[in-house]
Design a protein around this motif. Structure first.
Motif, PDB file in Angstrom:
ATOM      1  N   GLU A 109      47.197  31.307  14.595  1.00  0.00           N
ATOM      2  CA  GLU A 109      47.672  32.514  15.269  1.00  0.00           C
ATOM      3  C   GLU A 109      47.014  32.658  16.639  1.00  0.00           C
ATOM      4  O   GLU A 109      46.023  32.013  16.941  1.00  0.00           O
ATOM      5  N   ARG A 110      47.583  33.557  17.422  1.00  0.00           N
ATOM      6  CA  ARG A 110      47.040  33.913  18.732  1.00  0.00           C
ATOM      7  C   ARG A 110      46.899  35.425  18.778  1.00  0.00           C
ATOM      8  O   ARG A 110      47.744  36.132  18.240  1.00  0.00           O
ATOM      9  N   THR A 111      45.840  35.922  19.400  1.00  0.00           N
ATOM     10  CA  THR A 111      45.698  37.368  19.555  1.00  0.00           C
ATOM     11  C   THR A 111      45.507  37.719  21.020  1.00  0.00           C
ATOM     12  O   THR A 111      44.907  36.953  21.789  1.00  0.00           O
ATOM     13  N   ILE A 112      46.025  38.882  21.381  1.00  0.00           N
ATOM     14  CA  ILE A 112      45.885  39.387  22.739  1.00  0.00           C
ATOM     15  C   ILE A 112      45.359  40.814  22.642  1.00  0.00           C
ATOM     16  O   ILE A 112      46.007  41.671  22.036  1.00  0.00           O
ATOM     17  N   ALA A 113      44.183  41.066  23.206  1.00  0.00           N
ATOM     18  CA  ALA A 113      43.618  42.412  23.247  1.00  0.00           C
ATOM     19  C   ALA A 113      44.047  43.053  24.561  1.00  0.00           C
ATOM     20  O   ALA A 113      43.801  42.507  25.642  1.00  0.00           O
ATOM     21  N   ILE A 114      44.719  44.205  24.458  1.00  0.00           N
ATOM     22  CA  ILE A 114      45.349  44.845  25.615  1.00  0.00           C
ATOM     23  C   ILE A 114      44.763  46.236  25.848  1.00  0.00           C
ATOM     24  O   ILE A 114      44.628  47.017  24.906  1.00  0.00           O
ATOM     25  N   VAL A 116      45.413  45.241  19.706  1.00  0.00           N
ATOM     26  CA  VAL A 116      45.311  43.814  19.419  1.00  0.00           C
ATOM     27  C   VAL A 116      46.649  43.363  18.853  1.00  0.00           C
ATOM     28  O   VAL A 116      47.066  43.796  17.778  1.00  0.00           O
ATOM     29  N   VAL A 117      47.322  42.526  19.623  1.00  0.00           N
ATOM     30  CA  VAL A 117      48.624  41.995  19.213  1.00  0.00           C
ATOM     31  C   VAL A 117      48.388  40.602  18.650  1.00  0.00           C
ATOM     32  O   VAL A 117      47.766  39.755  19.301  1.00  0.00           O
ATOM     33  N   THR A 118      48.860  40.367  17.435  1.00  0.00           N
ATOM     34  CA  THR A 118      48.724  39.055  16.801  1.00  0.00           C
ATOM     35  C   THR A 118      50.078  38.366  16.818  1.00  0.00           C
ATOM     36  O   THR A 118      51.075  38.923  16.333  1.00  0.00           O
ATOM     37  N   LEU A 119      50.102  37.184  17.387  1.00  0.00           N
ATOM     38  CA  LEU A 119      51.325  36.380  17.466  1.00  0.00           C
ATOM     39  C   LEU A 119      51.257  35.298  16.402  1.00  0.00           C
ATOM     40  O   LEU A 119      50.194  34.723  16.161  1.00  0.00           O
ATOM     41  N   PRO A 120      52.385  35.000  15.771  1.00  0.00           N
ATOM     42  CA  PRO A 120      52.368  33.967  14.722  1.00  0.00           C
ATOM     43  C   PRO A 120      52.091  32.580  15.296  1.00  0.00           C
ATOM     44  O   PRO A 120      52.229  32.351  16.496  1.00  0.00           O
ATOM     45  N   TRP A 159      44.776  48.396  16.263  1.00  0.00           N
ATOM     46  CA  TRP A 159      43.665  48.707  17.155  1.00  0.00           C
ATOM     47  C   TRP A 159      42.491  47.784  16.842  1.00  0.00           C
ATOM     48  O   TRP A 159      42.338  47.339  15.712  1.00  0.00           O
ATOM     49  N   ASN A 160      41.639  47.531  17.830  1.00  0.00           N
ATOM     50  CA  ASN A 160      40.409  46.792  17.559  1.00  0.00           C
ATOM     51  C   ASN A 160      39.443  47.716  16.805  1.00  0.00           C
ATOM     52  O   ASN A 160      39.754  48.889  16.565  1.00  0.00           O
ATOM     53  N   GLU A 161      38.274  47.195  16.432  1.00  0.00           N
ATOM     54  CA  GLU A 161      37.333  47.944  15.589  1.00  0.00           C
ATOM     55  C   GLU A 161      36.912  49.280  16.172  1.00  0.00           C
ATOM     56  O   GLU A 161      36.796  50.263  15.459  1.00  0.00           O
TER      57      GLU A 161
END
Length: 196
Positions: A90-95, A78-82, A70-72
């Motif tokens: 890295e890449r992050t996607i907030a959904i 928040v999904v973190t991709l390698p 989860w975000n703060e």
């Protein structure tokens, strides 16, 4: 485009990416698998070429290798991709957990510095040919920021659709594009970056 004249063409296929400068009649071409931060910078971008597609929030999440939290303030997943490989971050996607729509995408350098981000908004239905009851949606507004260049790019998409089998293949056919635009000066950015 400028007053109905196409000045440049950014594109890719499954193995390569390219930038066609139609005024200079020159093409910069590289392979996704060989992309390094050095070749990408020669291409003029601070991220892996495939990350440009990720910034649109239209690629699926991998079945393995990603982590989620989860975000703060506990409002977004928040999904973190390698990293895509050595030298990349890295890449992050907030959904949004209620809609499963991506809200913010961030691409990082290997050092952890933010290389590019996109805020996605104004989600609209996407017509999917052959699927009348499809609930597919896509952002129609993308605000992309590139901190290193102090640039902000706003992209608006009107009437998005998934044309399925009607999709035109020509925009993804590099030899055809080179021939159509009369471009003979083709620079291999992978080779040029490796020789420096």
């Amino acid at each position: 485009d400028k007053v109905s004249n196409t000045l440049a063409y950014l594109g890719c296929d499954e193995t390569r990416y390219w930038w066609l400068d139609l005024d200079a009649k020159r093409a910069l071409v590289g392979e996704h698998a060989k992309a390094t931060p050095r070749s990408a910078s020669r291409f003029g971008i601070p991220v892996h070429p495939l990350d440009l597609i990720d910034l649109l929030g239209v690629t699926g999440l991998p079945g393995a290798g990603a982590t989620a939290t989860w975000n703060e303030d506990q409002t977004l997943w928040v999904v973190t991709l390698p990293a895509r490989g050595k030298g990349w971050g890295e890449r992050t996607i907030a959904i949004d957990p209620d809609t499963a729509e991506p809200q913010r995408i961030e691409i990082f350098e290997a050092s952890g510095e933010l290389a590019a981000s996109a805020e996605l908004s104004r989600f609209v239905p996407v017509a999917v040919r052959g699927e009348v009851l499809s609930k597919a949606r896509i952002a129609s507004r993308f605000e992309v920021e590139v901190p290193a260049t102090d640039s902000t790019i706003v992209v608006s998409v009107s009437q998005p659709e998934n044309p399925a089998e009607r999709m035109r293949a020509a925009p993804f056919d590099l030899p055809l594009l080179l021939k159509s635009y009369g471009i003979k000066d083709v620079v291999d950015v992978d080779k040029a970056a490796a020789s420096k």
